[in-house]
Design a protein around this motif. Structure first.
Motif, mmCIF file in Angstrom:
data_model
loop_
_atom_site.group_PDB
_atom_site.id
_atom_site.type_symbol
_atom_site.label_atom_id
_atom_site.label_comp_id
_atom_site.label_asym_id
_atom_site.label_seq_id
_atom_site.Cartn_x
_atom_site.Cartn_y
_atom_site.Cartn_z
ATOM 1 N N LEU A 45 16.982 20.442 12.579
ATOM 2 C CA LEU A 45 17.636 21.764 12.043
ATOM 3 C C LEU A 45 16.507 22.686 11.955
ATOM 4 O O LEU A 45 16.257 23.587 12.356
ATOM 5 N N MET A 46 15.543 21.977 10.849
ATOM 6 C CA MET A 46 14.272 22.737 10.365
ATOM 7 C C MET A 46 13.348 23.079 11.578
ATOM 8 O O MET A 46 13.084 24.148 11.737
ATOM 9 N N ASP A 47 13.086 22.100 12.575
ATOM 10 C CA ASP A 47 12.331 22.106 13.738
ATOM 11 C C ASP A 47 12.837 23.398 14.638
ATOM 12 O O ASP A 47 12.143 24.378 14.908
ATOM 13 N N ALA A 48 14.115 23.632 14.912
ATOM 14 C CA ALA A 48 14.534 24.562 15.472
ATOM 15 C C ALA A 48 14.354 26.040 14.837
ATOM 16 O O ALA A 48 14.132 27.028 15.603
ATOM 17 N N CYS A 49 14.595 26.176 13.623
ATOM 18 C CA CYS A 49 14.355 27.118 12.898
ATOM 19 C C CYS A 49 12.945 27.659 12.897
ATOM 20 O O CYS A 49 12.623 28.713 13.159
ATOM 21 N N LYS A 50 12.043 26.585 12.874
ATOM 22 C CA LYS A 50 10.540 26.922 12.919
ATOM 23 C C LYS A 50 10.048 27.358 14.311
ATOM 24 O O LYS A 50 9.204 28.242 14.523
ATOM 25 N N GLN A 51 10.918 26.827 15.344
ATOM 26 C CA GLN A 51 10.355 27.163 16.965
ATOM 27 C C GLN A 51 10.661 28.797 16.819
ATOM 28 O O GLN A 51 10.141 29.452 17.504
ATOM 29 N N PHE A 52 12.092 29.093 16.408
ATOM 30 C CA PHE A 52 12.512 30.434 16.505
ATOM 31 C C PHE A 52 11.512 31.269 15.558
ATOM 32 O O PHE A 52 11.276 32.537 16.200
ATOM 33 N N SER A 102 4.801 31.407 6.100
ATOM 34 C CA SER A 102 4.201 32.786 5.925
ATOM 35 C C SER A 102 5.474 33.614 5.512
ATOM 36 O O SER A 102 5.605 34.616 4.726
ATOM 37 N N LEU A 103 6.351 33.697 6.463
ATOM 38 C CA LEU A 103 7.729 34.922 6.481
ATOM 39 C C LEU A 103 8.857 34.000 5.606
ATOM 40 O O LEU A 103 9.355 34.813 5.005
ATOM 41 N N GLY A 104 8.860 32.869 5.702
ATOM 42 C CA GLY A 104 9.994 32.123 5.200
ATOM 43 C C GLY A 104 11.369 32.541 5.849
ATOM 44 O O GLY A 104 12.495 32.157 5.406
ATOM 45 N N LEU A 105 11.259 32.903 7.173
ATOM 46 C CA LEU A 105 12.389 33.207 7.979
ATOM 47 C C LEU A 105 13.144 31.936 8.377
ATOM 48 O O LEU A 105 14.126 31.756 8.498
ATOM 49 N N ALA A 106 12.136 30.691 8.722
ATOM 50 C CA ALA A 106 12.728 29.448 9.421
ATOM 51 C C ALA A 106 13.336 28.858 7.848
ATOM 52 O O ALA A 106 14.507 28.327 8.254
ATOM 53 N N GLN A 107 13.154 29.127 6.855
ATOM 54 C CA GLN A 107 13.693 28.547 5.617
ATOM 55 C C GLN A 107 15.038 29.218 5.484
ATOM 56 O O GLN A 107 16.185 28.656 5.373
ATOM 57 N N MET A 108 14.982 30.565 5.589
ATOM 58 C CA MET A 108 16.394 31.128 5.613
ATOM 59 C C MET A 108 17.361 30.803 6.531
ATOM 60 O O MET A 108 18.436 30.595 6.625
#
Length: 120
Positions: A45-52, A102-108
């Motif tokens: 799940l985190m990998d998919a978010c980081k790719q996005f 850097s953005l924290g977008l993947a974490q959100m």
């Protein structure tokens, strides 16, 4: 009227650039649509978010680079080579930025997807 006479070869290069960006977007969309994240592990799940996030940053950086005026004294072949290396550099910077949170977008996104798929 020939459009290339107005814009030179850069209009043709931008079409190829747009097509390549669209192909990347379609690959990412296919991966997201074909995956069932309700059974995904935290790492998947985190990998998919980081790719996005990386793709988002890459597109943002490329749009920012379009605002920089280009010199007209370079040859067509040099320009294409420079465009290739610029694209590679932008992809690497976007990927590195994502890995450094850097953005924290993947974490959100990760937290939101966990809530949506009831994975908590």
């Amino acid at each position: 009227m020939d459009i290339s006479s107005l814009y030179g070869s850069s209009a043709l290069d931008s079409t190829a650039y747009t097509n390549a960006a669209n192909q990347t977007a379609f690959k990412l969309q296919d991966k997201l649509n074909s995956s069932d994240y309700s059974k995904a592990t935290d790492d998947e799940l985190m990998d998919a978010c980081k790719q996005f996030e990386s793709y988002f940053l890459e597109q943002m950086f490329k749009e920012m680079m379009k605002t920089i005026p280009e010199s007209e004294d370079t040859s067509s072949s040099n320009s294409q080579l420079m465009d290739y290396y610029k694209d590679e550099m932008v992809q690497q910077i976007a990927s590195d930025s994502t890995e450094q949170n850097s953005l924290g977008l993947a974490q959100m996104l990760y937290e939101q997807m966990k809530r949506n798929y009831n994975l908590e």
